[in-house]
Write an enzyme that holds these catalytic residues in place. Structure first.
Site, short mmCIF file in Angstrom:
data_model
loop_
_atom_site.label_atom_id
_atom_site.label_comp_id
_atom_site.label_asym_id
_atom_site.label_seq_id
_atom_site.Cartn_x
_atom_site.Cartn_y
_atom_site.Cartn_z
N LYS A 160 0.98 -1.19 0.02
CA LYS A 160 0.01 0.11 0.05
C LYS A 160 0.75 1.34 -0.14
CE LYS A 160 -3.54 2.37 2.81
NZ LYS A 160 -4.29 2.47 3.79
N LYS A 196 -2.39 -1.50 -3.69
CA LYS A 196 -3.18 -0.28 -3.66
C LYS A 196 -2.29 0.90 -3.83
CE LYS A 196 -5.99 2.14 -0.56
NZ LYS A 196 -6.21 2.18 0.80
N TYR A 215 -15.25 1.40 -6.69
CA TYR A 215 -16.31 2.24 -6.59
C TYR A 215 -17.54 2.16 -7.48
CZ TYR A 215 -13.38 3.75 -2.51
OH TYR A 215 -12.73 3.67 -1.54
C1 PBG Z 1 -7.32 3.22 5.64
C2 PBG Z 1 -7.55 3.11 4.32
C3 PBG Z 1 -7.53 4.15 3.34
C4 PBG Z 1 -8.12 3.53 2.17
C5 PBG Z 1 -8.51 2.37 2.38
N1 PBG Z 1 -8.35 2.12 3.75
C6 PBG Z 1 -6.89 5.59 3.47
C7 PBG Z 1 -5.52 5.92 3.86
O1 PBG Z 1 -4.62 4.93 3.69
O2 PBG Z 1 -5.46 7.21 4.03
C8 PBG Z 1 -8.27 4.46 0.70
C9 PBG Z 1 -8.96 3.79 -0.19
C10 PBG Z 1 -9.45 4.95 -1.44
O3 PBG Z 1 -8.85 5.99 -1.57
O4 PBG Z 1 -10.31 4.45 -2.11
N2 PBG Z 1 -8.19 3.03 6.64
#
Ligand code: PBG
Length: 328
Positions: free
Chosen positions: A196, A249, A314
């Site tokens: 991530k 991600k 989404y």
């Molecule tokens: C953290 C989390 C995030 C997203 C999913 N889980 C945000 C982050 O790390 O700041 C982002 C998902 C998206 O942008 O659609 N709980």
């Protein structure tokens, strides 16, 4: 190797039926995971400004939405909770009566044949918006993973089918696995957000989940945007710790990472087409600058072609409708 005029690539392109026969990548509804945001209250359906078509839903509305998702043939949702009360230690994240735990129980009671995946993190629950416990400006790793394990256990006790830790603390998969196993939940899979990145593409999500950090950023735990070898080390570690599905991600800007992860490990691999990827397509589509449906499908193909077995998006409902419309 023979060439033109013996070889004519267009022979397989003239006829749409032939094109369908030789297409290498196919989108199916089984690829789709739909993210949903749950808030306190009843009859709440707040539009998220930066994500047209996405809403914060109260539990009653969430249940309705989940029925619709299931009826479209989408196999899974991933739930994010926005609590009434945030504090320094994110207590509602691991409260058995917290927003997400109540939401899981309600959906499980009313909607059959739908997998509930839950996002496990602290950032939606802490008053400072960071992904763990703080000491000064620093996020404490080892103390945080204990809380994440508690959070995950309460989700599973409420009925969650798959646990998805998104916090990027070190050792969280092992801590969660142990917490689940010690309590008799050996059979519950973990889908780890393994690679991530610290991405600007999460901007709109932080509106939806009300989780923008009060100060600083997430670069002390999420990955540097320039790295791919490190992504492989992250994924390898999560697999060692017991991850069953590994996630990359964002998706679209990191297709190279998806491909490399899939080829290196051969694990069930997920990708998250994040809020910013969605918002860009929606905005350009609304302006008439691109054909929204066509670009949505093309972006989905790219993610699958790169090697993802499934993706969080989404657009899940729109893609499912497109599949229903175009499948003979
Ligand atoms: C953290 C989390 C995030 C997203 C999913 N889980 C945000 C982050 O790390 O700041 C982002 C998902 C998206 O942008 O659609 N709980």
């Amino acid at each position: 190797m023979s060439t033109y005029p013996l070889i004519r690539h267009r022979r397989l392109r003239y006829n749409p039926l032939v094109r369908d026969m030789v297409r290498e990548t196919v989108l199916t509804k089984n690829d789709l995971i739909y993210p949903l945001f749950v808030v306190p209250g009843t009859k709440v359906k707040n539009p998220v400004k930066s994500m047209p078509g996405v809403f914060q839903l109260s539990i009653d509305e969430l249940v309705k939405e989940c029925k619709e998702v299931r009826d479209l043939g989408i196999p899974a949702v991933i739930l994010f909770g926005i609590p009434d009360h945030k504090d320094e230690v994110g207590s509602e994240a691991y409260d058995p009566e917290g927003i997400i735990q109540r939401a899981i129980r309600a959906v499980k009671k009313e909607v059959k044949d739908l997998l509930i995946i839950t996002d496990v993190c602290m950032c939606e629950y802490t008053s400072h918006g960071h992904c763990g416990l703080l000491l000064g400006d620093e996020i404490l790793n080892d103390e945080t993973i204990e809380l994440l394990a508690r959070e995950a256990l309460t989700h599973v006790q409420a009925g969650a089918d798959i646990i998805a830790p998104s916090d990027m603390m070190d050792g969280r998969v092992a801590a969660i696995r142990k917490g689940l196993d010690d309590n008799g939940f050996q059979k519950i899979p973990i889908m780890s957000y393994a690679a991530k990145y610290a991405s600007g593409f999460y901007g709109p999500f932080r509106d939806a989940a009300e989780s923008t950090p009060a100060f600083g950023d997430r670069k002390s735990h999420q990955m540097d945007i320039g790295n791919i070898n490190e992504a492989l080390r992250e994924v390898a570690e999560d697999i060692e710790e017991g991850a069953d599905i590994v996630m990359v991600k964002p998706a679209g800007p990191y297709l190279d990472v998806i491909r490399k992860v899939k080829d290196t490990f051969g694990m069930p691999t997920a990708a998250y087409q994040v809020s910013g990827e969605y918002a860009m397509i929606k905005a350009a589509g609304a302006n008439g600058w691109i054909d929204e449906e066509r670009v949505m499908i093309e972006a989905a193909y790219a993610i699958k072609r790169a090697g993802a077995d499934m993706f969080l998006t989404y657009f899940a409902k729109d893609i499912a409708k497109w599949i229903n419309k175009t499948t003979k």
